[in-house]
Scaffold this motif. Structure first.
Motif, PDB file in Angstrom:
ATOM      1  N   THR A 147       0.847  -1.193   0.000  1.00 17.79           N
ATOM      2  CA  THR A 147       0.000   0.000   0.000  1.00 17.79           C
ATOM      3  C   THR A 147       0.881   1.241   0.000  1.00 17.79           C
ATOM      4  O   THR A 147       1.793   1.369   0.819  1.00 17.79           O
ATOM      5  CB  THR A 147      -0.912   0.015   1.244  1.00 17.79           C
ATOM      6  N   ILE A 148       0.596   2.140  -0.947  1.00 19.29           N
ATOM      7  CA  ILE A 148       1.333   3.401  -1.059  1.00 19.29           C
ATOM      8  C   ILE A 148       0.358   4.534  -0.750  1.00 19.29           C
ATOM      9  O   ILE A 148      -0.702   4.619  -1.341  1.00 19.29           O
ATOM     10  CB  ILE A 148       1.894   3.595  -2.483  1.00 19.29           C
ATOM     11  N   THR A 149       0.743   5.405   0.187  1.00 19.46           N
ATOM     12  CA  THR A 149      -0.082   6.547   0.555  1.00 19.46           C
ATOM     13  C   THR A 149       0.715   7.815   0.314  1.00 19.46           C
ATOM     14  O   THR A 149       1.883   7.900   0.684  1.00 19.46           O
ATOM     15  CB  THR A 149      -0.491   6.464   2.040  1.00 19.46           C
ATOM     16  N   GLY A 150       0.069   8.789  -0.314  1.00 15.03           N
ATOM     17  CA  GLY A 150       0.735  10.060  -0.590  1.00 15.03           C
ATOM     18  C   GLY A 150      -0.032  10.861  -1.602  1.00 15.03           C
ATOM     19  O   GLY A 150      -1.222  10.631  -1.820  1.00 15.03           O
ATOM     20  N   THR A 151       0.668  11.781  -2.243  1.00 12.91           N
ATOM     21  CA  THR A 151       0.041  12.571  -3.292  1.00 12.91           C
ATOM     22  C   THR A 151      -0.052  11.720  -4.554  1.00 12.91           C
ATOM     23  O   THR A 151       0.640  10.708  -4.686  1.00 12.91           O
ATOM     24  CB  THR A 151       0.867  13.826  -3.596  1.00 12.91           C
ATOM     25  N   LYS A 152      -0.900  12.146  -5.471  1.00 11.43           N
ATOM     26  CA  LYS A 152      -1.072  11.414  -6.727  1.00 11.43           C
ATOM     27  C   LYS A 152       0.269  11.244  -7.439  1.00 11.43           C
ATOM     28  O   LYS A 152       0.627  10.147  -7.865  1.00 11.43           O
ATOM     29  CB  LYS A 152      -2.061  12.182  -7.616  1.00 11.43           C
ATOM     30  N   GLU A 153       1.039  12.330  -7.537  1.00 10.04           N
ATOM     31  CA  GLU A 153       2.345  12.288  -8.201  1.00 10.04           C
ATOM     32  C   GLU A 153       3.319  11.380  -7.449  1.00 10.04           C
ATOM     33  O   GLU A 153       4.041  10.580  -8.046  1.00 10.04           O
ATOM     34  CB  GLU A 153       2.912  13.706  -8.295  1.00 10.04           C
ATOM     35  N   GLY A 154       3.343  11.490  -6.125  1.00 11.70           N
ATOM     36  CA  GLY A 154       4.239  10.666  -5.309  1.00 11.70           C
ATOM     37  C   GLY A 154       3.928   9.188  -5.433  1.00 11.70           C
ATOM     38  O   GLY A 154       4.829   8.345  -5.520  1.00 11.70           O
ATOM     39  N   ILE A 155       2.628   8.847  -5.439  1.00  9.98           N
ATOM     40  CA  ILE A 155       2.214   7.448  -5.583  1.00  9.98           C
ATOM     41  C   ILE A 155       2.672   6.893  -6.922  1.00  9.98           C
ATOM     42  O   ILE A 155       3.203   5.783  -6.998  1.00  9.98           O
ATOM     43  CB  ILE A 155       0.677   7.308  -5.423  1.00  9.98           C
ATOM     44  N   GLU A 156       2.509   7.681  -7.986  1.00 11.59           N
ATOM     45  CA  GLU A 156       2.937   7.235  -9.324  1.00 11.59           C
ATOM     46  C   GLU A 156       4.439   6.965  -9.362  1.00 11.59           C
ATOM     47  O   GLU A 156       4.882   5.952  -9.899  1.00 11.59           O
ATOM     48  CB  GLU A 156       2.561   8.277 -10.382  1.00 11.59           C
ATOM     49  N   LYS A 157       5.223   7.876  -8.775  1.00  6.37           N
ATOM     50  CA  LYS A 157       6.681   7.700  -8.748  1.00  6.37           C
ATOM     51  C   LYS A 157       7.062   6.460  -7.935  1.00  6.37           C
ATOM     52  O   LYS A 157       7.902   5.672  -8.346  1.00  6.37           O
ATOM     53  CB  LYS A 157       7.365   8.935  -8.150  1.00  6.37           C
ATOM     54  N   ALA A 158       6.457   6.312  -6.759  1.00  2.00           N
ATOM     55  CA  ALA A 158       6.770   5.176  -5.888  1.00  2.00           C
ATOM     56  C   ALA A 158       6.392   3.866  -6.563  1.00  2.00           C
ATOM     57  O   ALA A 158       7.164   2.899  -6.535  1.00  2.00           O
ATOM     58  CB  ALA A 158       6.059   5.317  -4.551  1.00  2.00           C
ATOM     59  N   GLU A 159       5.211   3.823  -7.181  1.00  2.00           N
ATOM     60  CA  GLU A 159       4.778   2.599  -7.859  1.00  2.00           C
ATOM     61  C   GLU A 159       5.751   2.245  -8.979  1.00  2.00           C
ATOM     62  O   GLU A 159       6.142   1.080  -9.129  1.00  2.00           O
ATOM     63  CB  GLU A 159       3.368   2.756  -8.431  1.00  2.00           C
ATOM     64  N   HIS A 160       6.159   3.247  -9.747  1.00  2.00           N
ATOM     65  CA  HIS A 160       7.111   3.002 -10.829  1.00  2.00           C
ATOM     66  C   HIS A 160       8.413   2.402 -10.288  1.00  2.00           C
ATOM     67  O   HIS A 160       8.913   1.398 -10.805  1.00  2.00           O
ATOM     68  CB  HIS A 160       7.401   4.297 -11.590  1.00  2.00           C
TER      69      HIS A 160
END
Length: 195
Positions: free
Chosen positions: A172-185
């Motif tokens: 589970t990743i929690t954060g801003t939309k941009e942060g989540i995208e970067k973390a998922e990548h």
């Protein structure tokens, strides 16, 4: 434009390097023609260098503190607290579209922590669950969890990896939309390297 007239039968000689690039007065003492070379300490640590980072919180993703105007109530107190606790300097500007622009100056690790705290406070947070094979989780965590901590810092997110006993493969990743995208990548890149 200046033209030079050459007499017939004389050879043109281009100016010498010293004529074209005369020695500057402040370097006249070292006119030996040698280049001074400075060595750089290989032990230089990035954490000691002061950096400045700018980022924007869009108006549509902004959290308000019981008022629609930035700078009132707990917003200023929150920024002052973050500045004090992270030893950074934070400058803030608001736009007509209600977006906020932050400029943070300090040591790299402190700036990343201040950014994470500002985004958590001032930008709406989302959550996303991704499925990553359980045997790849240890690569995402890294030695003593350091890779995960670094990833959380650079993406300004909170990443929850199931414990070893938990058989779930859901992160589970929690954060801003941009942060989540970067973390998922980044997580998917780490996982793909293990295949």
């Amino acid at each position: 434009m200046q033209h030079s007239v050459m007499e017939e039968g004389t050879a043109y000689e281009p100016p010498t390097y010293d004529e074209t690039f005369p020695v500057l007065p402040e370097s006249a003492s070292s006119s030996s023609g040698r280049l001074n070379i400075f060595s750089i300490n290989n032990n230089l640590q990035l954490g000691r260098i002061t950096i400045t980072q700018m980022f924007r919180v869009p108006g549509e993703e902004r959290k308000f503190d019981h008022s629609d105007k930035f700078g009132e109530r707990e917003s200023i107190r929150t920024c002052k607290t973050i500045m004090k606790e992270t030893n950074t300097i934070i400058e803030i500007a608001t736009s007509k579209d209600q977006s906020l622009t932050f400029l943070i100056t300090g040591k790299q690790n402190q700036v990343l922590e201040a950014k994470r705290r500002i985004l958590t406070t001032f930008q709406t947070q989302a959550s996303k669950q991704i499925s990553i094979p359980k045997d790849h989780h240890r690569w995402i965590l890294g030695k003593q969890g350091q890779r995960l901590k670094d990833l959380e810092k650079t993406t300004a997110t909170k990443i929850n990896v199931p414990s070893v006993q938990d058989q779930s493969d859901t992160i589970t990743i929690t954060g801003t939309k941009e942060g989540i995208e970067k973390a998922e990548h980044e997580i998917r890149v780490i996982s793909d390297e293990q295949i």
